[in-house]
Design a protein around this motif. Structure first.
Motif, mmCIF file in Angstrom:
data_model
loop_
_atom_site.group_PDB
_atom_site.id
_atom_site.type_symbol
_atom_site.label_atom_id
_atom_site.label_comp_id
_atom_site.label_asym_id
_atom_site.label_seq_id
_atom_site.Cartn_x
_atom_site.Cartn_y
_atom_site.Cartn_z
ATOM 1 N N HIS A 12 4.774 20.716 -29.539
ATOM 2 C CA HIS A 12 3.227 20.200 -28.957
ATOM 3 C C HIS A 12 3.510 18.873 -28.068
ATOM 4 N N THR A 13 4.936 18.470 -27.751
ATOM 5 C CA THR A 13 5.157 17.663 -26.782
ATOM 6 C C THR A 13 5.151 18.385 -25.386
ATOM 7 N N LEU A 14 5.493 19.544 -25.509
ATOM 8 C CA LEU A 14 5.642 20.305 -24.449
ATOM 9 C C LEU A 14 4.304 21.097 -23.911
ATOM 10 N N THR A 15 3.569 21.665 -24.620
ATOM 11 C CA THR A 15 2.458 22.140 -24.637
ATOM 12 C C THR A 15 1.481 22.016 -25.986
ATOM 13 N N ASN A 16 0.031 22.081 -25.635
ATOM 14 C CA ASN A 16 -0.880 22.119 -26.998
ATOM 15 C C ASN A 16 -1.182 23.497 -27.207
ATOM 16 N N ASN A 17 -0.620 24.408 -26.570
ATOM 17 C CA ASN A 17 -0.876 25.804 -27.067
ATOM 18 C C ASN A 17 0.452 26.534 -27.618
ATOM 19 N N CYS A 18 0.407 25.988 -28.908
ATOM 20 C CA CYS A 18 1.765 26.326 -29.727
ATOM 21 C C CYS A 18 1.100 27.055 -31.098
ATOM 22 N N TYR A 19 1.819 27.944 -31.603
ATOM 23 C CA TYR A 19 1.346 28.918 -32.443
ATOM 24 C C TYR A 19 2.448 29.231 -33.341
ATOM 25 N N PHE A 20 2.227 29.227 -34.573
ATOM 26 C CA PHE A 20 3.158 29.440 -35.814
ATOM 27 C C PHE A 20 2.581 30.531 -36.543
ATOM 28 N N ASN A 21 3.623 31.737 -36.429
ATOM 29 C CA ASN A 21 3.117 33.151 -36.947
ATOM 30 C C ASN A 21 1.652 33.329 -36.645
ATOM 31 N N PRO A 22 1.037 33.466 -35.400
ATOM 32 C CA PRO A 22 -0.304 33.770 -35.282
ATOM 33 C C PRO A 22 -0.734 34.869 -35.926
ATOM 34 N N PRO A 23 -1.983 34.902 -36.785
ATOM 35 C CA PRO A 23 -2.483 36.058 -37.096
ATOM 36 C C PRO A 23 -2.856 37.205 -36.121
ATOM 37 N N GLU A 24 -3.120 38.370 -36.404
ATOM 38 C CA GLU A 24 -3.570 39.565 -35.301
ATOM 39 C C GLU A 24 -4.988 39.072 -35.062
ATOM 40 N N GLY A 25 -5.284 39.068 -33.808
ATOM 41 C CA GLY A 25 -6.610 39.209 -33.415
ATOM 42 C C GLY A 25 -7.105 37.540 -32.836
ATOM 43 N N ILE A 26 -6.077 36.605 -33.048
ATOM 44 C CA ILE A 26 -6.257 35.410 -32.551
ATOM 45 C C ILE A 26 -6.371 35.101 -31.182
ATOM 46 N N LYS A 27 -7.112 34.413 -30.608
ATOM 47 C CA LYS A 27 -7.164 34.148 -29.132
ATOM 48 C C LYS A 27 -6.276 33.260 -28.671
ATOM 49 N N ILE A 28 -5.144 33.855 -27.966
ATOM 50 C CA ILE A 28 -4.127 32.966 -27.565
ATOM 51 C C ILE A 28 -4.379 32.443 -26.219
ATOM 52 N N LYS A 29 -4.190 31.270 -26.037
ATOM 53 C CA LYS A 29 -4.243 30.775 -24.705
ATOM 54 C C LYS A 29 -2.823 30.734 -23.896
ATOM 55 N N PHE A 30 -2.860 31.051 -22.532
ATOM 56 C CA PHE A 30 -1.434 30.903 -22.040
ATOM 57 C C PHE A 30 -1.566 30.105 -21.059
ATOM 58 N N PRO A 31 -0.477 29.191 -20.644
ATOM 59 C CA PRO A 31 0.899 29.735 -21.122
ATOM 60 C C PRO A 31 0.986 28.800 -22.468
ATOM 61 N N CYS A 32 1.924 29.628 -23.385
ATOM 62 C CA CYS A 32 2.068 29.116 -24.595
ATOM 63 C C CYS A 32 3.371 29.246 -25.425
ATOM 64 N N ILE A 33 3.554 28.801 -26.416
ATOM 65 C CA ILE A 33 4.579 28.778 -27.262
ATOM 66 C C ILE A 33 4.348 29.384 -28.664
ATOM 67 N N ILE A 34 4.971 30.629 -28.857
ATOM 68 C CA ILE A 34 4.865 31.240 -30.165
ATOM 69 C C ILE A 34 6.069 31.229 -31.094
ATOM 70 N N TYR A 35 6.181 30.625 -32.248
ATOM 71 C CA TYR A 35 7.462 30.415 -33.015
ATOM 72 C C TYR A 35 7.343 30.718 -34.673
ATOM 73 N N GLU A 36 8.201 30.961 -35.049
ATOM 74 C CA GLU A 36 8.533 31.519 -36.264
ATOM 75 C C GLU A 36 10.078 31.187 -36.742
ATOM 76 N N LEU A 37 9.963 30.953 -38.261
ATOM 77 C CA LEU A 37 11.406 30.746 -38.783
ATOM 78 C C LEU A 37 12.166 31.798 -38.885
ATOM 79 N N TYR A 38 13.319 31.729 -38.200
ATOM 80 C CA TYR A 38 14.192 32.995 -37.999
ATOM 81 C C TYR A 38 15.277 33.008 -39.314
ATOM 82 N N LYS A 39 15.945 31.866 -39.502
ATOM 83 C CA LYS A 39 16.711 31.862 -40.639
ATOM 84 C C LYS A 39 17.224 30.354 -40.782
ATOM 85 N N ILE A 40 17.885 30.215 -41.968
ATOM 86 C CA ILE A 40 18.188 29.028 -42.572
ATOM 87 C C ILE A 40 19.750 28.973 -42.728
#
Length: 99
Positions: A12-40
């Motif tokens: 969020h220090t890079l952009t306010n448009n950050c989404y963690f695992n966004p659900p289907e149908g959510i209105k996404i504002k561009f430019p954005c960051i979409i992220y998810e946990l890949y592995k530990i």
């Protein structure tokens, strides 16, 4: 191990448009960051995990192929580009980031 919320604060220090695992149908504002946990990753000794490092899959989506946001994510410690592609006129750059 640092938390996902701490990682979210960093993004969020890079952009306010950050989404963690966004659900289907959510209105996404561009430019954005979409992220998810890949592995530990676990470091273990004597069958005890003593260090855990989370790795996140981070996608920058922007109409600009030379996105400043993409460069900002690339500058994060532990960040590396995995792939990039274009979908419906939006450029996507995918990173793995250790945090």
């Amino acid at each position: 191990m640092r938390t996902r919320l701490q990682f979210s604060e960093l993004l969020h220090t890079l952009t306010n448009n950050c989404y963690f695992n966004p659900p289907e149908g959510i209105k996404i504002k561009f430019p954005c960051i979409i992220y998810e946990l890949y592995k530990i990753d676990n470091k273990a000794a004597d069958n005890i995990n003593y260090i855990q490092t989370a790795e996140y899959k981070v996608t920058v989506a922007d109409s600009d192929p030379d996105s400043q946001l993409m460069l900002d994510v690339l500058a994060l410690p532990g960040s590396r580009i995995v792939t990039s592609y274009n979908s419906n006129g939006i450029h996507h750059t995918v990173f793995y980031v250790n945090y």
